[in-house]
Design a protein around this motif. Structure first.
Motif, short mmCIF file in Angstrom:
data_model
loop_
_atom_site.label_atom_id
_atom_site.label_comp_id
_atom_site.label_asym_id
_atom_site.label_seq_id
_atom_site.Cartn_x
_atom_site.Cartn_y
_atom_site.Cartn_z
N LYS A 75 0.83 -1.21 0.00
CA LYS A 75 0.00 0.00 0.00
C LYS A 75 0.87 1.25 0.00
O LYS A 75 0.55 2.26 -0.65
CB LYS A 75 -0.93 -0.01 1.21
N LYS A 76 1.97 1.21 0.74
CA LYS A 76 2.87 2.35 0.77
C LYS A 76 3.96 2.25 -0.31
O LYS A 76 4.86 3.06 -0.36
CB LYS A 76 3.52 2.47 2.15
N LYS A 77 3.85 1.21 -1.13
CA LYS A 77 4.78 1.01 -2.25
C LYS A 77 6.23 0.94 -1.77
O LYS A 77 7.13 1.52 -2.36
CB LYS A 77 4.60 2.11 -3.30
N ILE A 220 -5.01 12.84 8.75
CA ILE A 220 -5.36 12.99 7.34
C ILE A 220 -6.21 14.25 7.17
O ILE A 220 -7.14 14.50 7.93
CB ILE A 220 -6.15 11.77 6.83
N GLY A 221 -5.89 15.06 6.16
CA GLY A 221 -6.70 16.24 5.88
C GLY A 221 -6.21 17.47 6.62
O GLY A 221 -5.06 17.56 7.04
N ASP A 243 2.00 14.52 -4.33
CA ASP A 243 1.19 13.41 -4.83
C ASP A 243 1.13 12.32 -3.76
O ASP A 243 2.14 11.68 -3.45
CB ASP A 243 1.79 12.86 -6.12
N LYS A 244 -0.06 12.10 -3.20
CA LYS A 244 -0.22 11.11 -2.14
C LYS A 244 0.05 9.68 -2.62
O LYS A 244 0.23 8.76 -1.81
CB LYS A 244 -1.63 11.18 -1.56
N ASN A 245 0.05 9.46 -3.92
CA ASN A 245 0.24 8.12 -4.47
C ASN A 245 1.69 7.78 -4.78
O ASN A 245 1.99 6.68 -5.27
CB ASN A 245 -0.59 7.96 -5.75
N ILE A 253 -0.03 10.02 4.24
CA ILE A 253 -0.58 10.80 5.36
C ILE A 253 -0.23 12.28 5.24
O ILE A 253 -0.53 13.07 6.14
CB ILE A 253 -0.10 10.24 6.72
N SER A 254 0.41 12.65 4.15
CA SER A 254 0.83 14.04 3.96
C SER A 254 -0.27 14.89 3.35
O SER A 254 -1.17 14.38 2.68
CB SER A 254 2.07 14.09 3.04
#
Length: 351
Positions: A75-77, A220-221, A243-245, A253-254
């Motif tokens: 998920k976090k790559k 988050i947010g 980019d969150k991805n 979480i940024s």
């Protein structure tokens, strides 16, 4: 207490918060990606971009490397081993200088978090305006003592720390005759549950210690960091990415540029709107009174010589005549002339 954090920014509780875009290792070892993040942080209106200064030897031990040879967290790559990720993501010495110079050119404060004495020295050579100490090092007394001797402001994150550990860290710094301390309330969970955040700890730290208190956020947010400002948080530190991805540890979480821009803009609005602890009625509100408050008005037509009774009076807008509270002084007065219903009573109406 007020602390001069940089040449242009004085820090104290309830001041306009100093916004730190925590890039950390989100640059993924790519200097051009780091510069792109700096550019975006500037567009968002951040005061500072902050990185992390560690290498393969200064933070992680050999047993820890051997215990983390693979990552199953797709998920976090993550990729490869912990050692491989650290090797790819750490910021080289020459990159520190390049990014510092880039920040100077672009007009934003540069900083980084050190994790060893050598990295403290590097940041001193880079002339950072203050030192940021990560939550993990609040009980690293030798590092605290070493940093304190430079007599620069110290921003101290308190994640994972008991009140006693926070007090011990403060005492350690003060014993080196450094009293330029700013505490950051922090929850070292990525991301924390709402019930774990405990924003009221900001007030607790303000009341327990004499130093200003800010907030290092991993939620988050943007709602939680904005809420902290209403409690007086003087610094907001928020992880930042474009980019969150992207692969890496903290992108997910940024805050992205849209969220960070909201944090910067609304933090200014919230700070300005908090105002004073004194009850102040502005000139605009004084003018509003004339339109929105009520005056004492006659209910019916009355003749000269009539003695005013309670039944003669009603209360309606505008608020340009006697106020309703003054009715007790109007009752029993004699009219000096004929007056029509809906007339707003004035002093000159009475003998």
């Amino acid at each position: 207490m007020k602390i001069q954090l940089t040449d242009n920014k004085e820090i104290y509780n309830y001041c306009k918060p100093y916004i730190i875009a925590e890039i950390g290792s989100n640059h993924n070892g790519d200097i051009e990606l780091a510069k792109a993040m700096i550019d975006e942080a500037i567009k968002c209106g951040c005061d500072c971009v902050k990185f992390q200064s560690w290498d393969t030897n200064s933070l992680i031990s050999e047993p820890e490397y051997k215990a983390n040879t693979t990552y199953a967290d797709s998920k976090k790559k993550h990729f490869g081993s912990l050692r491989e990720m650290v090797e790819k993501y750490y910021l080289r010495k020459d990159q520190h200088y390049e990014l510092r110079d880039y920040c100077i050119k672009k007009g934003i404060d540069f900083n980084s978090t050190p994790f060893s004495n050598e990295e403290v020295d590097l940041l001193n050579d880079l002339n950072v305006p203050f030192y940021k100490i990560a939550s993990m090092d609040i009980n690293n007394i030798p590092l605290l003592k070493y940093i304190a001797k430079f007599n620069k402001p110290i921003v101290l994150s308190t994640g994972m720390a008991s009140l006693g550990e926070i007090e011990n860290a403060i005492n350690t710094i003060e014993k080196e005759n450094n009293f330029k301390i700013i505490l950051l309330h922090c929850i070292s969970i990525y991301p924390p549950l709402n019930e774990q955040i405990n924003l009221n700890n900001i007030l607790m730290l303000q009341n327990t210690f004499t130093y200003p208190v800010g907030f290092s956020d991993h939620s988050i947010g943007f709602s939680i960091p904005l809420a902290s400002i209403a409690l007086g948080a003087c610094i907001i530190e928020k992880h930042f990415t474009i980019d969150k991805n992207l692969p890496g540890w903290d992108h997910e979480i940024s805050a992205d540029p849209t969220e960070m821009e909201i944090i910067v803009k609304e933090s200014k609005n919230i700070s300005e709107s908090l105002g004073s602890f004194k009850r102040i009625i502005s000139e605009d509100e004084e003018e509003k009174k004339k339109k929105f408050r009520r005056s004492i008005i006659l209910k019916n037509n009355l003749q000269k010589g009539h003695i005013i009774t309670e039944e003669d009076l009603v209360f309606k807008r505008p608020g340009t005549g006697f106020i309703p509270n003054e009715a007790q002084y109007i009752i029993g007065k004699k009219l000096r002339k004929n007056l029509a219903s809906e007339h707003i009573l004035k002093k000159e109406d009475f003998d």
